[in-house]
Design an enzyme around this catalytic site. Structure first.
Site, PDB file in Angstrom:
ATOM      1  N   SER A  44       1.045  -1.507   0.183  1.00 48.70           N
ATOM      2  CA  SER A  44       0.427   0.017   0.113  1.00 48.70           C
ATOM      3  C   SER A  44       0.722   1.118  -0.162  1.00 48.70           C
ATOM      4  O   SER A  44       1.138   1.380  -0.759  1.00 48.70           O
ATOM      5  CB  SER A  44      -0.873   0.179   1.875  1.00 48.70           C
ATOM      6  N   ASP A  77     -10.337  -5.661  -2.813  1.00 50.54           N
ATOM      7  CA  ASP A  77      -9.567  -4.628  -2.381  1.00 50.54           C
ATOM      8  C   ASP A  77     -10.528  -3.700  -2.388  1.00 50.54           C
ATOM      9  O   ASP A  77     -10.569  -2.662  -3.200  1.00 50.54           O
ATOM     10  CB  ASP A  77      -8.234  -5.081  -2.709  1.00 50.54           C
ATOM     11  N   HIS A 130      -6.982  -6.472   0.939  1.00 53.12           N
ATOM     12  CA  HIS A 130      -5.935  -5.689   1.769  1.00 53.12           C
ATOM     13  C   HIS A 130      -4.716  -5.486   2.680  1.00 53.12           C
ATOM     14  O   HIS A 130      -4.307  -4.820   3.028  1.00 53.12           O
ATOM     15  CB  HIS A 130      -6.417  -3.937   1.403  1.00 53.12           C
TER      16      HIS A 130
END
Lengths: 279, 279
Positions: free
Chosen positions: B149, B226, B259
């Site tokens: 991320s 995600d 995620h």
């Protein structure tokens, strides 16, 4: 407060699914969470179920987050069910010490006030959560049980008291003889009262000593760098009884490993492989 | 405040050692922690080093606890270094939002008040922590970099800006084009100011577009489940530029993964195997 399962988390994990639920437990009289790993049900329609019982201060999250067990469980097609370690909430008795009260149930059915009202973790695991596993998730296949420290004690006691049900037991750094070590004596005095007669059925070493020839396969891993090894754990006590009873127990001393989840993660695949042989 | 390393944790983990340290960072002007996994140095005298940069809200613990990377790293003989995600402490500027300030450095060198005084994470990683890795732990071998991320953004930017140093880059759900998505625009406005000229060198998609034929191998895994995929991540943007530049980037869409660290854990072994080819 609902007896219906409330889904809190759902994650794809390897080729399976990691779940976390909340539900109202009638036996414990409070809301509880548990975590559940399911392998790919298209490939593994009726997966065996392995229970994991965590240690002092833990919740259902510790093993789920840190043990790295999902990979091998997904490969072998094993479901894993992680209960919390005690009843929870503001209405549930607690203690300021971390080794008593919430997070420290010792998986017994308490008989003493103020604990008895909620601290019925043995029944919660063996009946109520079992029913949920079977009825809500179709996990009606063979079962094994494993755990760590206080949860290793829980796994041994639950496994040894239900030999027809749990095909194998494995533990990391278990409290094998709680009636003789500080953590156990403190907890049992509180939960079970001063009459030590009532303690025996919650002590794996005593259960094995009183039973003739338990044939449930048992695996224990113990780190030699574990700071609780000498004072609280002493797995040789159980191993010695097992030898004298011809019960199949393997105790492995693991050089330099401590009491943490780094130790558990290092050997969890071998524990799953061990159970797989009997499931 | 000491520049000397203070050992906070040391655990045997698989056939290696998991460490956590605190030290005073001159570049950041505050105490920092980092975690380090070392393989068995008797077997792997000069292990390659893989950096892991975590995402928003994380510390050096998230990957260390949850990714399950130690097993394969121990097998392959790889060291892994996990920095914290920002400067820390009461004297360090912060924000009430979780996507700005502490835990959200975006691995840039800030130029704007009040951030510039401490938020120099690029230099901290590329120079100060690098020096520690080399001088204190003898990790002078080849290096690769990976992240998740915001840390995927950091890994791409640091990797692309130091092509002679990092042999390969891999990321999970990276922010590839921060100058064009809400998280990045907010952070860059704060840390770098309103002049968007200065933002380009902190944006992987722009760096790749401006560079002719980057040959550093890149691997990106992106989960289709995600929730940040469309709004903040959009890895196709980087993949498209890579294609047009003949840069070696593999983007893998992973069906149903979200995620979380369950996603990272599911593919971390493949990322380590990817880096191993170039180390």
């Amino acid at each position: 407060m609902t007896e219906k399962l409330e889904l809190l988390e759902k994650h794809r994990s390897f080729d399976g699914t990691q779940l976390k639920y909340r539900h109202y437990s009638k036996i414990l009289g409070c809301d509880m969470t548990f975590s559940l790993f399911l392998p790919n049900r298209e490939k593994f329609e009726a997966p065996p179920l392995i229970w994991w019982l965590s240690g002092l201060t833990c919740t259902d999250d510790n093993f789920t987050h840190k043990a790295g067990a999902q990979k091998r469980a997904a490969e072998l097609g094993l479901a894993m069910l992680m209960p919390d370690t005690s009843p929870r909430g503001n209405s549930v008795a607690d203690d300021t010490d971390w080794d008593l009260g919430q997070g420290a149930s010792f998986y017994v059915n308490a008989t003493q006030s103020p604990w008895a009202r909620n601290y019925q973790m043995y029944d919660y695991v063996v009946t109520e959560l079992t029913k949920i596993a079977r009825e809500e998730f179709g996990l009606t296949g063979p079962e094994s049980i494993m755990g760590h420290s206080m949860g290793g004690h829980g796994a041994l006691v639950i496994g040894l008291r239900n030999p027809g049900r749990f095909r194998s037991i494995s533990t990391f750094a278990p409290i094998v003889n709680p009636t003789e070590v500080p953590w156990g004596v403190k907890a049992f005095n509180a939960y079970l009262g001063v009459d030590q007669e009532s303690w025996s059925k919650w002590d794996a070493t005593k259960l094995l000593a009183e039973h003739d020839g338990t044939q449930t396969p048992m695996l224990i891993d113990q780190g030699t760098g574990d700071s609780f090894y000498n004072s609280q754990l002493q797995p040789e006590k159980l191993a010695d009884i097992a030898t004298s009873k011809n019960s199949p127990l393997t105790l492995r001393m693991q050089d330099g490993y401590d009491h943490s989840y780094y130790f558990i993660a290092s050997f969890i695949d071998e524990h799953l492989d061990f159970h797989q042989k009997y499931l």
